[in-house]
Design an enzyme around this catalytic site. Sequence first.
Site, PDB file in Angstrom:
ATOM      1  N   ARG A  87      44.101  35.784  26.520  1.00  0.00           N
ATOM      2  CA  ARG A  87      44.487  36.288  25.201  1.00  0.00           C
ATOM      3  C   ARG A  87      45.392  35.285  24.495  1.00  0.00           C
ATOM      4  O   ARG A  87      46.211  34.617  25.112  1.00  0.00           O
ATOM      5  CB  ARG A  87      45.211  37.628  25.405  1.00  0.00           C
ATOM      6  CG  ARG A  87      45.441  38.437  24.156  1.00  0.00           C
ATOM      7  CD  ARG A  87      46.110  39.751  24.534  1.00  0.00           C
ATOM      8  NE  ARG A  87      46.480  40.542  23.365  1.00  0.00           N
ATOM      9  CZ  ARG A  87      47.504  41.365  23.345  1.00  0.00           C
ATOM     10  NH1 ARG A  87      48.277  41.494  24.397  1.00  0.00           N
ATOM     11  NH2 ARG A  87      47.769  42.062  22.263  1.00  0.00           N
ATOM     12  N   LYS A 141      49.152  42.793  37.776  1.00  0.00           N
ATOM     13  CA  LYS A 141      47.948  42.419  37.034  1.00  0.00           C
ATOM     14  C   LYS A 141      46.847  41.963  37.978  1.00  0.00           C
ATOM     15  O   LYS A 141      47.010  41.045  38.778  1.00  0.00           O
ATOM     16  CB  LYS A 141      48.266  41.301  36.028  1.00  0.00           C
ATOM     17  CG  LYS A 141      47.078  40.933  35.149  1.00  0.00           C
ATOM     18  CD  LYS A 141      47.477  40.009  34.015  1.00  0.00           C
ATOM     19  CE  LYS A 141      46.282  39.611  33.161  1.00  0.00           C
ATOM     20  NZ  LYS A 141      46.658  38.818  31.984  1.00  0.00           N
ATOM     21  N   ARG A 189      54.937  46.411  28.076  1.00  0.00           N
ATOM     22  CA  ARG A 189      55.623  46.174  29.347  1.00  0.00           C
ATOM     23  C   ARG A 189      56.227  47.482  29.867  1.00  0.00           C
ATOM     24  O   ARG A 189      56.589  48.359  29.081  1.00  0.00           O
ATOM     25  CB  ARG A 189      56.754  45.146  29.181  1.00  0.00           C
ATOM     26  CG  ARG A 189      56.296  43.764  28.730  1.00  0.00           C
ATOM     27  CD  ARG A 189      55.651  42.993  29.857  1.00  0.00           C
ATOM     28  NE  ARG A 189      55.342  41.624  29.466  1.00  0.00           N
ATOM     29  CZ  ARG A 189      54.192  41.229  28.945  1.00  0.00           C
ATOM     30  NH1 ARG A 189      53.246  42.144  28.726  1.00  0.00           N
ATOM     31  NH2 ARG A 189      53.971  39.976  28.640  1.00  0.00           N
TER      32      ARG A 189
END
Length: 317
Positions: free
Chosen positions: A119, A184, A314
């Site tokens: 991204r 992640k 977050r």
Amino acid sequence: MRSNQNPLKLINILADGQFHSGEELANQFGITRAGINKYIKVLREWGITLSSVQGKGYCLASPIDLLDKVKIDNDYGADSHVEVLPIIESTNQYLLDNIEKLQTGDSCVAEFQSKARGRRGRQWFAPFGCNLYFSMYWRLEQGIAAAMGLSLVVGVVIADTLREISGQDIKVKWPNDLYLNDQKLAGILVELAGKTGDCAHVVIGVGVNLMMNNPDTTIVNQKWANLGKVDRNLLVAKVAKNLKVKLRDFEQHGLTPFLNDWQRLDNFVGRPVKLLIGDDVIRGVAKGINEQGALLLEQNGKTNAYIGGEISLRSDE
């Protein structure tokens, strides 16, 4: 430009995870031991971990399950045209560069990407043979506006596919990541080409950590997870097949049918989070998404929607 043919041939020999002597390899290639050393250096540049033991030769840290088009197409029935590209700069860019030749659902998968991106153009760590690097082309006749929410649908599809294959509790994170144990696991990059009023050419990139180790910390700067060892050819086939089915549903009905799936898989729903928007930090409790794909954030008893732009989500726990 150097040829990748011989380093790839060397990987095929070493893929069994056994030791192969320098002399044996030199004889197979018809070159000197020094020539083999040059190929070994290339393999290390591609992120392959291998050991060299005097008297025994070279050995990969672990066997590599190489991508195989026959297995993807015939054994596992990808129901899609999937091109296997051992070495590529970027699977997404490859499809973008060849849009005029592509049909909806055409895909490619690579062992290694030298210029992988995530991204906002960020570099994506993509070592050889240990992860999934997959891209698919999709043509949306309704135009670019119809692509709203598409990356969220892709997240749901990939999460459910990984859950099916691994049995693990994979979650989605708005707008385009997958998480495992609050770390992640995967990223999704959707890129659009086309003009307002025309059809939209969509390229969907998916990167999943499978057996990654010792990533470059200048690139991977957050907590990350591996899915673990899976049959990568089966994974490619299932991703290609499942994406095609669900993207057809999305074309017909939009994001709405997927809202319950997102709620089921949302890693942060009901949890305190913070949104980073430029220099601003906005805190609240995540409440899922709406029919436009906006993130819903509860703040002081009121629910606000956030979408688009430079927004990062977050945990705030």
